[in-house]
Design a protein around this motif. Structure first.
Motif, PDB file in Angstrom:
ATOM      1  N   ARG A   1      89.955  89.185  47.379  1.00  0.00           N
ATOM      2  CA  ARG A   1      90.457  87.857  47.014  1.00  0.00           C
ATOM      3  C   ARG A   1      89.621  86.768  47.686  1.00  0.00           C
ATOM      4  O   ARG A   1      89.317  85.745  47.072  1.00  0.00           O
ATOM      5  N   ARG A   2      89.254  86.987  48.939  1.00  0.00           N
ATOM      6  CA  ARG A   2      88.440  85.999  49.652  1.00  0.00           C
ATOM      7  C   ARG A   2      87.094  85.819  48.956  1.00  0.00           C
ATOM      8  O   ARG A   2      86.592  84.693  48.837  1.00  0.00           O
TER       9      ARG A   2
ATOM     10  N   ALA B   1      78.655  85.671  48.734  1.00  0.00           N
ATOM     11  CA  ALA B   1      78.095  86.718  49.599  1.00  0.00           C
ATOM     12  C   ALA B   1      77.825  86.183  51.004  1.00  0.00           C
ATOM     13  O   ALA B   1      78.031  86.895  52.002  1.00  0.00           O
ATOM     14  N   ARG B   2      77.377  84.937  51.092  1.00  0.00           N
ATOM     15  CA  ARG B   2      77.155  84.355  52.424  1.00  0.00           C
ATOM     16  C   ARG B   2      78.479  84.105  53.137  1.00  0.00           C
ATOM     17  O   ARG B   2      78.574  84.262  54.365  1.00  0.00           O
ATOM     18  N   THR B   3      79.511  83.725  52.376  1.00  0.00           N
ATOM     19  CA  THR B   3      80.809  83.431  53.002  1.00  0.00           C
ATOM     20  C   THR B   3      81.443  84.696  53.573  1.00  0.00           C
ATOM     21  O   THR B   3      81.954  84.684  54.696  1.00  0.00           O
ATOM     22  N   VAL B   4      81.433  85.775  52.810  1.00  0.00           N
ATOM     23  CA  VAL B   4      82.084  87.020  53.272  1.00  0.00           C
ATOM     24  C   VAL B   4      81.119  87.926  54.016  1.00  0.00           C
ATOM     25  O   VAL B   4      81.535  88.949  54.578  1.00  0.00           O
ATOM     26  N   ALA B   5      79.822  87.549  54.021  1.00  0.00           N
ATOM     27  CA  ALA B   5      78.793  88.319  54.728  1.00  0.00           C
ATOM     28  C   ALA B   5      78.735  89.764  54.255  1.00  0.00           C
ATOM     29  O   ALA B   5      78.542  90.685  55.057  1.00  0.00           O
ATOM     30  N   ASP B   6      78.906  89.983  52.949  1.00  0.00           N
ATOM     31  CA  ASP B   6      78.872  91.355  52.419  1.00  0.00           C
ATOM     32  C   ASP B   6      78.533  91.282  50.930  1.00  0.00           C
ATOM     33  O   ASP B   6      79.394  91.039  50.087  1.00  0.00           O
TER      34      ASP B   6
ATOM     35  N   LEU C   1      87.684  83.743  45.720  1.00  0.00           N
ATOM     36  CA  LEU C   1      87.933  82.333  46.018  1.00  0.00           C
ATOM     37  C   LEU C   1      86.657  81.632  46.484  1.00  0.00           C
ATOM     38  O   LEU C   1      86.405  80.475  46.116  1.00  0.00           O
ATOM     39  N   ALA C   2      85.838  82.316  47.265  1.00  0.00           N
ATOM     40  CA  ALA C   2      84.574  81.727  47.705  1.00  0.00           C
ATOM     41  C   ALA C   2      83.661  81.469  46.511  1.00  0.00           C
ATOM     42  O   ALA C   2      82.977  80.433  46.444  1.00  0.00           O
ATOM     43  N   HIS C   3      83.666  82.392  45.574  1.00  0.00           N
ATOM     44  CA  HIS C   3      82.856  82.231  44.355  1.00  0.00           C
ATOM     45  C   HIS C   3      83.305  80.999  43.560  1.00  0.00           C
ATOM     46  O   HIS C   3      82.479  80.149  43.188  1.00  0.00           O
TER      47      HIS C   3
END
Length: 309
Positions: free
Chosen positions: A169-170, A221-226, A173-175
């Motif tokens: 979900r995170r 990808a940068r927000t969740v670092a994955d 939402l970041a996307h």
């Protein structure tokens, strides 16, 4: 108007939009999708606008049939003056006028459709901060752009919330928040308007749509670092929303392109943002140059045909 009438009709309307196609194909693999999306959208708008100007000039040559101008032409010829330059054939000018009406209808329809969709999505559910939750079974998430009186929101469905875990979900939402932050609605709307003006730009608009999704993927990808988490989430939602065949799209779906861009090693991602920008700038400059030449030729025609005193 001489050859500069016919060439502008063919060049900006038919040929220059096609020149953007290879740039669009290359840009979809670009390692800098945000920059490439904006460059392509700008190139499409300039090319479509230049073609529109040329069509307006061609349609404007119908003015030689206005009685006052015709009388002036006959008087000038009878007085032994220089023969007046002959505008382009009336059937071509009438065709240009018909195209302009069709383009106006398409552009108005495109604008109305986008506004209607945004308003309906804003009314889809209750808002909690920048989040709207719609009680729909289909797993969906979308960035809803601002409308007069309403700021932008991220809309997610109850089906999506049930499908994903907290980390997924995170990522979603970041996307979607990246779409709002970069105002991707404006970028895609510009490309959509260009396509409404000239349907030959449809592949460019499709590339812009894919590029803004890839740009939001990179932000997520940068927000969740994955990166693999984001790729997995994209595939999971696509499978649940459309079924395996549509999501895996052997014909080359945008979902597959997005997943491949995320899982591809960094060294394997093309860094050709400069090429896309410079290529789009060259096509735009040529479009403006041809449109300017057509305007200059039309001005010379007016000077010859209109009474001076």
């Amino acid at each position: 108007m001489t050859w500069l009438v016919h060439v502008p009709v063919l060049l900006p309307v038919l040929l220059l939009p096609v020149a953007l196609w290879p740039l669009a194909r290359i840009a979809t693999r670009d390692g800098r999708p945000e920059r490439a999306a904006r460059a392509l959208a700008a190139g499409a708008v300039v090319t479509a606008g230049s073609g529109l100007v040329c069509l307006l000039l061609v349609a404007a040559t119908l003015a030689d049939d206005v009685p006052a101008i015709e009388r002036y032409a006959h008087v000038s010829a009878a007085a032994g003056g220089q023969p007046l330059p002959e505008p382009i054939p009336d059937p071509l000018a009438v065709g240009a006028a018909g195209l302009l009406l069709w383009i106006g209808w398409r552009a108005a329809s495109e604008r109305h459709r986008r506004r209607a969709v945004a308003r309906s999505l804003h009314a889809a559910g209750p808002a909690d901060g920048d989040l709207l939750v719609a009680d729909w079974d289909s797993p969906r998430a979308v960035a809803v752009p601002p409308v007069p009186g309403r700021r932008g929101h991220v809309l997610v469905t109850s089906g999506l919330l049930r499908l994903l875990d907290a980390r997924e979900r995170r990522a979603v939402l970041a996307h979607e928040r990246a779409h709002l932050r970069h105002r991707h609605d404006r970028t895609t709307a510009a490309a959509g308007l260009a396509t409404a003006i000239n349907p030959l730009l449809r592949p460019v608009a499709a590339a812009v749509d894919l590029l803004v999704e890839r740009s939001a993927d990179e932000d997520a990808a940068r927000t969740v670092a994955d990166r693999r988490l984001v790729a997995h989430t994209i595939a999971k939602v696509a499978l649940a929303a459309h079924g395996p065949e549509a999501a895996l799209g052997i014909g080359g779906s945008s979902t597959v392109c997005r997943v491949e861009a995320l899982v591809r090693p960094t060294s394997g991602r093309l860094r050709q943002g400069g090429f896309t920008v410079s290529g789009s700038a060259c096509v735009s400059a040529l479009s403006l140059l041809v449109a300017a030449a057509a305007v200059a030729e039309f001005a010379a025609l007016l000077q010859a045909w209109l009474p001076t005193g």
